[in-house]
Each structure stands twice: as structure tokens, then as C-alpha cells.
Write a protein that holds these residues in place. Structure first.
Motif, PDB file in Angstrom:
ATOM      1  N   VAL A   5      13.959  18.882 -59.204  1.00 13.46           N
ATOM      2  CA  VAL A   5      12.811  18.701 -58.832  1.00 13.46           C
ATOM      3  C   VAL A   5      12.964  19.012 -57.077  1.00 13.46           C
ATOM      4  CG1 VAL A   5      10.733  16.890 -58.426  1.00 13.46           C
ATOM      5  CG2 VAL A   5      12.332  16.936 -60.636  1.00 13.46           C
ATOM      6  N   GLU A   6      12.163  19.834 -56.814  1.00  9.49           N
ATOM      7  CA  GLU A   6      12.327  20.016 -55.318  1.00  9.49           C
ATOM      8  C   GLU A   6      10.936  19.418 -54.568  1.00  9.49           C
ATOM      9  OE1 GLU A   6      12.736  24.526 -56.911  1.00  9.49           O
ATOM     10  OE2 GLU A   6      11.423  22.904 -57.580  1.00  9.49           O
ATOM     11  N   SER A   7      11.257  19.096 -53.380  1.00  6.60           N
ATOM     12  CA  SER A   7      10.330  18.530 -52.268  1.00  6.60           C
ATOM     13  C   SER A   7      10.478  19.148 -50.909  1.00  6.60           C
ATOM     14  CB  SER A   7      10.217  17.142 -52.613  1.00  6.60           C
ATOM     15  OG  SER A   7      11.403  16.744 -52.207  1.00  6.60           O
ATOM     16  N   GLY A   8       9.354  18.906 -50.080  1.00  7.08           N
ATOM     17  CA  GLY A   8       9.784  19.051 -48.790  1.00  7.08           C
ATOM     18  C   GLY A   8       9.320  20.267 -48.280  1.00  7.08           C
ATOM     19  N   GLY A   9       8.595  20.927 -49.077  1.00  8.83           N
ATOM     20  CA  GLY A   9       7.789  22.159 -48.465  1.00  8.83           C
ATOM     21  C   GLY A   9       6.470  21.748 -47.663  1.00  8.83           C
ATOM     22  N   GLY A  10       5.944  22.830 -46.953  1.00 13.59           N
ATOM     23  CA  GLY A  10       4.641  22.313 -46.385  1.00 13.59           C
ATOM     24  C   GLY A  10       4.259  23.704 -45.479  1.00 13.59           C
ATOM     25  N   LEU A  11       3.531  23.153 -44.625  1.00  7.99           N
ATOM     26  CA  LEU A  11       2.994  24.328 -43.488  1.00  7.99           C
ATOM     27  C   LEU A  11       3.466  23.892 -42.110  1.00  7.99           C
ATOM     28  CD1 LEU A  11       1.239  26.372 -42.486  1.00  7.99           C
ATOM     29  CD2 LEU A  11      -0.750  24.875 -42.314  1.00  7.99           C
ATOM     30  N   VAL A  12       4.259  24.785 -41.514  1.00  9.35           N
ATOM     31  CA  VAL A  12       4.636  24.480 -40.253  1.00  9.35           C
ATOM     32  C   VAL A  12       4.503  25.652 -39.381  1.00  9.35           C
ATOM     33  CG1 VAL A  12       7.025  25.377 -40.944  1.00  9.35           C
ATOM     34  CG2 VAL A  12       6.833  23.556 -39.073  1.00  9.35           C
ATOM     35  N   GLN A  13       4.359  25.382 -38.026  1.00 10.44           N
ATOM     36  CA  GLN A  13       4.147  26.572 -37.136  1.00 10.44           C
ATOM     37  C   GLN A  13       5.589  27.139 -36.840  1.00 10.44           C
ATOM     38  OE1 GLN A  13       2.536  24.726 -33.443  1.00 10.44           O
ATOM     39  NE2 GLN A  13       0.298  25.693 -34.067  1.00 10.44           N
ATOM     40  N   ALA A  14       5.731  28.484 -36.293  1.00 14.62           N
ATOM     41  CA  ALA A  14       6.809  28.989 -35.848  1.00 14.62           C
ATOM     42  C   ALA A  14       7.722  28.343 -34.986  1.00 14.62           C
ATOM     43  CB  ALA A  14       6.781  30.566 -35.503  1.00 14.62           C
ATOM     44  N   GLY A  15       9.044  28.308 -35.062  1.00 12.58           N
ATOM     45  CA  GLY A  15       9.774  27.472 -34.313  1.00 12.58           C
ATOM     46  C   GLY A  15      10.000  26.073 -34.797  1.00 12.58           C
ATOM     47  N   GLY A  16       9.207  25.783 -35.885  1.00 13.78           N
ATOM     48  CA  GLY A  16       9.455  24.395 -36.327  1.00 13.78           C
ATOM     49  C   GLY A  16      10.560  24.076 -37.460  1.00 13.78           C
ATOM     50  N   LEU A  18      11.758  22.224 -41.602  1.00 15.85           N
ATOM     51  CA  LEU A  18      11.693  21.608 -42.487  1.00 15.85           C
ATOM     52  C   LEU A  18      12.772  21.299 -43.400  1.00 15.85           C
ATOM     53  CD1 LEU A  18       8.476  23.713 -44.058  1.00 15.85           C
ATOM     54  CD2 LEU A  18       8.383  21.325 -43.292  1.00 15.85           C
ATOM     55  N   ARG A  19      12.925  20.414 -44.051  1.00  8.41           N
ATOM     56  CA  ARG A  19      14.107  19.922 -44.830  1.00  8.41           C
ATOM     57  C   ARG A  19      13.573  19.883 -46.358  1.00  8.41           C
ATOM     58  NH1 ARG A  19      18.323  15.025 -44.225  1.00  8.41           N
ATOM     59  NH2 ARG A  19      19.165  16.548 -42.332  1.00  8.41           N
ATOM     60  N   LEU A  20      14.187  20.923 -47.074  1.00 10.50           N
ATOM     61  CA  LEU A  20      13.817  20.891 -48.739  1.00 10.50           C
ATOM     62  C   LEU A  20      14.928  20.198 -49.495  1.00 10.50           C
ATOM     63  CD1 LEU A  20      13.062  24.695 -49.214  1.00 10.50           C
ATOM     64  CD2 LEU A  20      11.586  22.902 -48.379  1.00 10.50           C
ATOM     65  N   SER A  21      14.383  19.434 -50.387  1.00 12.74           N
ATOM     66  CA  SER A  21      15.420  18.546 -51.198  1.00 12.74           C
ATOM     67  C   SER A  21      15.225  19.053 -52.776  1.00 12.74           C
ATOM     68  CB  SER A  21      14.903  16.963 -51.296  1.00 12.74           C
ATOM     69  OG  SER A  21      14.860  16.657 -49.937  1.00 12.74           O
ATOM     70  N   CYS A  22      16.438  18.920 -53.527  1.00 13.48           N
ATOM     71  CA  CYS A  22      16.558  19.337 -54.939  1.00 13.48           C
ATOM     72  C   CYS A  22      17.206  18.152 -55.457  1.00 13.48           C
ATOM     73  CB  CYS A  22      16.998  20.542 -54.866  1.00 13.48           C
ATOM     74  SG  CYS A  22      17.362  21.036 -56.796  1.00 13.48           S
ATOM     75  N   LYS A  75      23.235  10.436 -52.577  1.00  7.83           N
ATOM     76  CA  LYS A  75      21.867  10.750 -52.933  1.00  7.83           C
ATOM     77  C   LYS A  75      21.643  11.561 -54.345  1.00  7.83           C
ATOM     78  CE  LYS A  75      19.873   9.133 -48.627  1.00  7.83           C
ATOM     79  NZ  LYS A  75      19.100   9.708 -47.449  1.00  7.83           N
ATOM     80  N   ASN A  76      22.672  12.246 -54.854  1.00  7.10           N
ATOM     81  CA  ASN A  76      22.575  13.129 -55.777  1.00  7.10           C
ATOM     82  C   ASN A  76      21.461  14.304 -55.301  1.00  7.10           C
ATOM     83  OD1 ASN A  76      23.799  13.737 -58.679  1.00  7.10           O
ATOM     84  ND2 ASN A  76      21.854  13.521 -59.153  1.00  7.10           N
ATOM     85  N   THR A  77      21.674  14.840 -54.247  1.00  9.36           N
ATOM     86  CA  THR A  77      20.564  15.626 -53.893  1.00  9.36           C
ATOM     87  C   THR A  77      21.055  16.837 -53.127  1.00  9.36           C
ATOM     88  OG1 THR A  77      19.018  13.844 -53.708  1.00  9.36           O
ATOM     89  CG2 THR A  77      18.180  15.990 -52.412  1.00  9.36           C
ATOM     90  N   LEU A  78      20.691  17.918 -53.260  1.00  8.24           N
ATOM     91  CA  LEU A  78      20.939  19.290 -52.493  1.00  8.24           C
ATOM     92  C   LEU A  78      19.911  19.367 -51.632  1.00  8.24           C
ATOM     93  CD1 LEU A  78      22.506  22.139 -52.415  1.00  8.24           C
ATOM     94  CD2 LEU A  78      20.523  22.992 -53.947  1.00  8.24           C
ATOM     95  N   TYR A  79      20.075  19.680 -50.425  1.00  5.70           N
ATOM     96  CA  TYR A  79      19.382  19.915 -49.213  1.00  5.70           C
ATOM     97  C   TYR A  79      19.597  21.296 -48.683  1.00  5.70           C
ATOM     98  CZ  TYR A  79      19.034  14.798 -49.042  1.00  5.70           C
ATOM     99  OH  TYR A  79      18.723  13.634 -49.502  1.00  5.70           O
ATOM    100  N   LEU A  80      18.066  21.838 -47.798  1.00  7.72           N
ATOM    101  CA  LEU A  80      18.001  22.912 -47.262  1.00  7.72           C
ATOM    102  C   LEU A  80      17.329  22.617 -46.077  1.00  7.72           C
ATOM    103  CD1 LEU A  80      19.141  26.083 -47.309  1.00  7.72           C
ATOM    104  CD2 LEU A  80      16.615  26.456 -47.715  1.00  7.72           C
ATOM    105  N   GLU A  81      18.275  22.466 -44.973  1.00  7.26           N
ATOM    106  CA  GLU A  81      17.588  22.052 -43.469  1.00  7.26           C
ATOM    107  C   GLU A  81      17.299  23.263 -42.833  1.00  7.26           C
ATOM    108  OE1 GLU A  81      17.609  18.859 -42.279  1.00  7.26           O
ATOM    109  OE2 GLU A  81      16.653  19.764 -40.320  1.00  7.26           O
ATOM    110  N   MET A  82      16.161  23.818 -42.684  1.00  6.38           N
ATOM    111  CA  MET A  82      15.480  25.008 -41.898  1.00  6.38           C
ATOM    112  C   MET A  82      15.002  24.792 -40.656  1.00  6.38           C
ATOM    113  SD  MET A  82      13.692  26.504 -45.336  1.00  6.38           S
ATOM    114  CE  MET A  82      12.183  25.213 -45.398  1.00  6.38           C
TER     115      MET A  82
END
Length: 115
Positions: A5-16, A18-22, A75-82
Motif C-alpha cells: 500500500v503506497e501513500s504520499g503522492g500529490g501535487l508539488v511545485q518544482a523544487g519541492g 515529497l516522501r512516498l511510503s510503501c 515501521k515495516n515501511t519502504l520510503y522514497l524521499e524525493m
């Protein structure tokens, strides 16, 4: 059936940023490899980053120095810090996990980066 189950997506301005979670439905220690893929509009799905059970991480050239993939075992979670997001990072990001010969995919989360 294993679920991711992924979460964390959204709309962001360039340069901003986001952190995705799985979050998998089983212990994350059961996977020998996990990764994030993305599909940009009109393009093939591509590997963004992956990480192996022994710790090695790999990144697509286009995201090196900006994205970080990591696991929080507590937390048993994979992340992608962007960070330093660019419009070309826009796409549907999907979590992938491999346990031996078995492969699993999440449903995907939309990331949109505006100019």
C-alpha cells in the motif's frame, strides 16, 4: 495475498519535496529486494530506485543526488524521499517487492510536479 500500500503522492511545485511510503502486508524482512518504479505520461515504466536486503541501493541517473530510498524496519515501511523535484518527475509511482521468485506490486500513487 501480499499487498503493498503506497501513500504520499500529490501535487508539488518544482523544487519541492515529497516522501512516498510503501507498507507491505507482511514483514518487510521477507523481501530480498524492494523498489520504486514510475510511469510518466506516454512513456514506459522505469525503475527509479531499488534496495536489496543487504543494504545496497541503486538509482536511475536522472534522480541520483535528489532521491533517497530507505527502509524503516521498525515501521515495516519502504520510503522514497524525493527532493528538488522537477516537472519530468511527474508520473505514477509504484512500489515493487520481490521475495525469491515471487513479485508484488502496489496500486501506484500519482506524483505531479508543476513548473
Amino acid at each position: 495475498q501480499v499487498q503493498l500500500v503506497e501513500s504520499g503522492g500529490g501535487l508539488v511545485q518544482a523544487g519541492g519535496s515529497l516522501r512516498l511510503s510503501c507498507l507491505p502486508s507482511i514483514s518487510i524482512s521477507g523481501f530480498n529486494r524492494m523498489g520504486w518504479y514510475r510511469r510518466a505520461p506516454g512513456k514506459e515504466r522505469e525503475l527509479v530506485a531499488d534496495i536489496f536486503g543487504y543494504g545496497e541501493a541503486n538509482y536511475a541517473e536522472s534522480v541520483k543526488g535528489r532521491f533517497t530510498i530507505f527502509v524503516d524496519s521498525a515501521k515495516n515501511t519502504l520510503y522514497l524521499e524525493m527532493n528538488s523535484l522537477k516537472p519530468e518527475d511527474t508520473g505514477v509511482y509504484s512500489c515493487h517487492a520481490a521475495a525469491g521468485m515471487d513479485m508484488y506490486w502496489g496500486q501506484g500513487t500519482q506524483v505531479t510536479v508543476s513548473p
